[in-house]
Design an enzyme around this catalytic site. Structure first.
Site, PDB file in Angstrom:
ATOM      1  N   ASP A 494      -9.529  -1.501 -48.158  1.00 31.45           N
ATOM      2  CA  ASP A 494      -9.142  -0.850 -49.411  1.00 31.45           C
ATOM      3  C   ASP A 494      -8.627  -1.838 -50.443  1.00 31.45           C
ATOM      4  O   ASP A 494      -8.516  -1.499 -51.623  1.00 31.45           O
ATOM      5  CB  ASP A 494      -7.976   0.120 -49.136  1.00 31.45           C
ATOM      6  CG  ASP A 494      -8.456   1.474 -48.676  1.00 31.45           C
ATOM      7  OD1 ASP A 494      -9.559   1.875 -49.068  1.00 31.45           O
ATOM      8  OD2 ASP A 494      -7.710   2.121 -47.922  1.00 31.45           O
TER       9      ASP A 494
HETATM   10  C1  GLC Z   1      -4.824   1.340 -47.312  1.00 35.45           C
HETATM   11  C2  GLC Z   1      -4.286  -0.030 -47.181  1.00 35.45           C
HETATM   12  C3  GLC Z   1      -3.130  -0.272 -48.098  1.00 35.45           C
HETATM   13  C4  GLC Z   1      -3.465   0.140 -49.500  1.00 35.45           C
HETATM   14  C5  GLC Z   1      -3.939   1.554 -49.535  1.00 35.45           C
HETATM   15  C6  GLC Z   1      -4.351   1.959 -50.910  1.00 35.45           C
HETATM   16  O1  GLC Z   1      -3.977   2.198 -46.669  1.00 35.45           O
HETATM   17  O2  GLC Z   1      -3.890  -0.274 -45.856  1.00 35.45           O
HETATM   18  O3  GLC Z   1      -2.761  -1.602 -48.045  1.00 35.45           O
HETATM   19  O4  GLC Z   1      -2.367  -0.014 -50.320  1.00 35.45           O
HETATM   20  O5  GLC Z   1      -4.999   1.735 -48.648  1.00 35.45           O
HETATM   21  O6  GLC Z   1      -4.780   3.272 -50.950  1.00 35.45           O
HETATM   22  C1  GLC Z   2      -5.892   1.903 -43.934  1.00 34.89           C
HETATM   23  C2  GLC Z   2      -6.778   2.980 -44.437  1.00 34.89           C
HETATM   24  C3  GLC Z   2      -8.206   2.725 -44.100  1.00 34.89           C
HETATM   25  C4  GLC Z   2      -8.593   1.340 -44.531  1.00 34.89           C
HETATM   26  C5  GLC Z   2      -7.642   0.297 -44.005  1.00 34.89           C
HETATM   27  C6  GLC Z   2      -7.932  -1.070 -44.530  1.00 34.89           C
HETATM   28  O1  GLC Z   2      -5.866   1.924 -42.554  1.00 34.89           O
HETATM   29  O2  GLC Z   2      -6.420   4.230 -43.893  1.00 34.89           O
HETATM   30  O3  GLC Z   2      -9.033   3.666 -44.710  1.00 34.89           O
HETATM   31  O4  GLC Z   2      -9.891   1.096 -44.077  1.00 34.89           O
HETATM   32  O5  GLC Z   2      -6.334   0.643 -44.371  1.00 34.89           O
HETATM   33  O6  GLC Z   2      -7.675  -1.206 -45.870  1.00 34.89           O
END
Ligand code: GLC
Ligand code: GLC
Length: 827
Positions: A494
């Protein structure tokens, strides 16, 4: 240092100090009603949707951290304490918390009075049952009082913690006998209510929080009513309604008393919302009366210890059944404990809740994630395939006609969440993987004929097979200059946002559209993701396998040609000499290359590239690079070196301090992909090394460092660049649960459902003599014995089914056959 121990016989983790380094929680409920409960009884309940239908209130990031839950207070002649120690925090003579499969038992004792509280949500029941057993363990009579307490949330958790100008005036309750009803907004548009009851007469109550606490200057640790041993019988009118029962108890030496409290939720049909008469004794401020029929029936269901025992038994049987589907006996107890109990349990929880509600996710921010929930199915599908099937259809229903998807949907409405929108480049591929996993598990090909809408509009419905096709071609139709998939807003990571170029605080890296790319449709047509490319070549063969099975050979060949082309593009443009690149940024520059200053190597593309058989030599080199560049004693970091400054062209990843989260944290989810890949490549020792670095049971001894629960995975462990190296965060709701279940069961232990049967091809530590497993698969029982006389990691020398040797390592499925005795000799 440990704070408890595993009780494998009872499938419980037993916590023997209330002062765990973080609240160690459990989840109750696995259908509609859910509770989070910590080892000191903190937490909250909700119905289906932690945001839209919150039942009890909870304040995140509170001081102290875990304040607010369902608390029982005992006043024993002026000595006030809680069975779970908090919130009063009086020293107890004994304390124990047993987190089990869908239940938690907290026991405390003080001055010869013991209180054991069993919390659980029965099967097919929208309420939390709390059985309190009070025992006088002393030699003289005891007279004391017990207060219960639950604080209502005014339903919408987001609104509840922000819109005080309204909410302080809307709170509504009714009281009838020993039951306190929460009916805020019921008069008008809502048709649901909650209640808190106890199966005995009460000696008083409070329903107004400030009256219970004795004004606004007291906290949960010092309610004036409890201290004084006297309730105020307050009747809430706005402000913060609560439910507290007061009961006087007298126990002879050795005597016990059982009280059963139920915190329940019910919905009425619109035309049956109100009762026609006001019963005598009902306390209300209203001119209307709540129709309580459903609550009465629910209360009747668990109002005796016998009924509670039966409910618990039913729950235990359900879990015995679920966990009986797959069971292993390996030379390593910690592996057995993870596979047979806790990893599978966590897979149920992540399947149920995606990433919505944990002690790190407030239940407000996210509903069901498209990529998350599809991946969750991989670890869960063998437990209750029908629920996985329903979920797949819900997910596919939020897809868009071109194969793109809403990134999230709300569980209550099942509608795609337009605040977040779509254009996450990896999303569609996970659905190919999860639908294939469902078919491989069940052999149920009819799911492909299911008519499934796009964007929840039934008039657009097409078959599920067609959804897979648009998923596959969504990648093919969105390639960049090197023939690699466009990175779009983000891929699995993300925080790699190659089109964001954000320089303004507060802009969301996932949804902000930089004007630079507006004309191009919102994201760069240059930035490409090697991770999605490798995910495509890993996932694509499942789609091809489905088409071949259906006899669609031309379509299969066409899809295979796309996969082959992608592999070629990866080797031509994304191989960096010792590992695979991560991406091309929107300037067309390499990301994740030895030529970069920071972030030279990333974990995400490597495992999928290895498992796609792109190039044997490249795979070998990649595994070696991972070991030397990414591995640490606590797991594999996501990238190396960590970013030490903000790279506007990369996005959120470089906003994290080094060692945390996506910036060189140990993101356990993608560790699993490497574990799979090492096992796949025959490196069983390497695979197991990585597995044991992160599997919770293996971190139990260092619980003080690790901080989060030793029985479940967390999303992240601080990486080597962080001063808290080794410290876990974000426990429970993580794709690690499903993926490490896949890694250990399908890749290391090598028991992998395939389209035509169960494939058995382990890749284990060479010192193991072998192991045994039982697996229920498509209605048959498989008794599996693996012998490893030559102490190899991988290689099936001989496989027999019922004594007869067969070729290859897929045990062909024969319909009607009920038992398969499989013996595998490695060598
Ligand atoms: C995921 C990531 C996090 C980020 C988020 C944004 O959970 O782990 O680091 O801030 O997405 O939606
Ligand atoms: C968090 C989010 C997932 C994403 C990951 C890496 O675990 O839930 O959707 O792929 O962060 O950013």
């Amino acid at each position: 240092m440990k704070f408890g121990y595993f009780d494998d016989v009872n499938k419980e983790y037993v916590i023997n100090s209330p002062k765990t380094p973080y609240p160690w929680i459990n989840y109750l409920g696995n259908q509609g009603f859910f509770s989070l409960i910590s080892n000191t009884a903190g937490g909250y309940c909700f119905y289906k949707d932690a945001r839209l239908r919150r039942i009890t209130r909870y304040r995140y990031n509170n001081v102290p951290l875990d304040m607010g839950g369902r608390y029982f207070y005992i006043n024993d002649n002026g000595n006030v304490w809680n069975p779970g120690w908090s919130p009063v925090k009086a020293d107890l003579d004994s304390y124990e918390c047993r987190h089990g499969m869908g239940y938690t038992i907290i026991t405390g004792s003080k001055d010869s009075l013991k209180a054991e509280v069993t919390f659980f949500v029965p099967q097919n029941y929208d309420g939390e049952v709390q059985q309190v057993v009070l025992t006088n363990e002393g030699s003289s009579k005891k007279d004391f009082s017990i207060f219960s307490m639950a604080e209502w949330c005014l339903w919408d958790a987001q609104d509840d913690c922000t819109n005080f100008q309204r909410n302080f005036s809307t709170g509504r309750v009714e009281i009838e006998g020993s039951t306190i009803y929460h009916v805020t907004e019921y008069r008008d548009r809502r048709n649901h209510y909650a209640f808190y009851t106890v199966n005995d007469d009460i000696d008083g109550y409070d329903t107004d929080r400030d009256a219970f606490l004795g004004g606004i200057y007291n906290g949960w640790d010092a309610p004036a009513t409890v201290k004084e041993g006297k309730p105020t019988n307050s009747f809430a009118d706005g402000w913060s309604p609560i439910a507290s029962h007061y009961k006087k108890v007298s126990l002879a030496p050795g005597e016990s008393k059982t009280l059963i409290y139920i915190l329940g939720y019910a919905e009425n049909p619109q035309d049956k919302k109100f009762a026609s008469e006001k019963p005598a004794g009902l306390l209300t401020r209203e001119t209307w009366v709540l129709n309580k029929e459903k609550a009465y029936a629910m209360i009747d269901k668990y109002n005796t210890p016998e009924k509670v025992a039966a409910g618990l038994e039913e729950l235990r049987n359900e879990w015995a059944k679920l966990l009986g589907i797959f069971n292993v006996n390996t030379p390593d107890d910690k592996v057995n404990r993870m596979v047979n109990i806790w990893n599978q349990y966590q897979c149920m929880v992540t399947f149920n809740l995606s990433r919505s509600a944990s002690y790190f996710e407030s239940g407000i921010g996210r509903g069901m994630g498209f990529r998350d929930s599809n991946q969750d199915i991989l670890g869960f599908v063998h437990q209750i395939p029908d629920r996985a099937r329903d979920r797949l259809i819900d997910l596919a229903s939020t897809q868009l006609p071109d194969g793109g998807c809403y990134h999230q949907y709300q569980p209550l409405t099942k509608k795609g969440n337009s605040d977040i929108g779509g254009d996450f480049s990896d999303d569609p591929l996970w659905m190919i993987l999860s639908v294939a996993a469902y078919i491989k598990e069940t052999g149920d090909w009819t799911i492909l004929d299911e008519m499934v809408p796009y964007d929840n509009d039934m008039s657009t419905a097409q078959t599920m097979l067609e959804h897979l096709k648009v998923s596959f071609y969504h990648i093919v139709n969105n390639l960049g200059p090197h023939g690699l998939p466009l990175a779009m807003r983000a891929d699995w990571n993300d925080c790699i946002n190659l089109s964001c170029w954000s320089d303004t605080p507060g802009e969301s890296f996932q949804t902000y559209t930089n004007p630079k790319f507006k004309a191009e449709g919102g994201y760069s047509k240059i930035a490409e993701s090697v991770m999605v490319a490798a995910l495509f070549t890993y996932t694509g063969p499942s789609y091809v396998g489905i088409l071949k099975h259906l006899g669609k050979d031309d379509e299969a060949a066409a899809a295979q040609a796309e996969i082959d082309k992608m592999k070629k593009n990866i080797m031509e443009s994304a191989w960096d000499g010792d590992w695979f690149l991560r991406a091309y940024d929107s300037n067309g520059e390499k990301m994740g290359s030895k030529d970069c200053k920071e972030g030279q190597i990333f974990i995400e593309p490597q495992g999928f590239a290895i498992m796609s058989d792109i190039d044997k030599d490249a795979a070998k080199k990649t595994l070696a690079s991972i070991d030397s560049r990414l591995n640490t004693e606590y797991g594999l970091v996501l990238n190396n070196p960590a970013f030490t400054k903000y790279y506007v062209q990369y996005g959120e990843i470089s906003t994290y301090p080094g060692g945390y989260k996506e910036n060189a944290g140990i993101f356990t989810h993608n560790n699993a992909w490497i574990i799979c890949a090492a096992a796949y490549a025959g490196e069983g020792d390497q695979a197991f090394k990585y597995y044991s670095e992160i599997a919770p049971a293996f971190t139990e001894e260092t619980s003080d460092l690790h901080k989060t629960e030793p029985y479940v995975y967390g999303q992240m462990i601080a990486g080597k660049d962080a001063s808290n190296f080794g410290q876990g965060k974000n426990s429970w709701l993580t794709g690690t649960a499903a993926w490490n279940m896949v890694a250990i069961s399908q890749y290391i232990l090598g028991i992998m459902p395939d389209f035509d049967g169960l494939k058995i091809d382990p890749s284990i530590p060479h010192e193991w003599d072998g192991f045994k497993a039982t697996r229920k698969f498509r209605g048959a029982d498989y008794n599996i014995t693996i012998n490893n006389p030559d102490h190899v990691c991988k290689g099936v020398k001989k496989l027999t089914v019922d004594g007869k040797e067969i070729e290859g390592c897929v045990v062909p499925f024969e319909s009607g056959k009920k038992v398969y005795d499989v013996v595998v000799t490695l060598g």
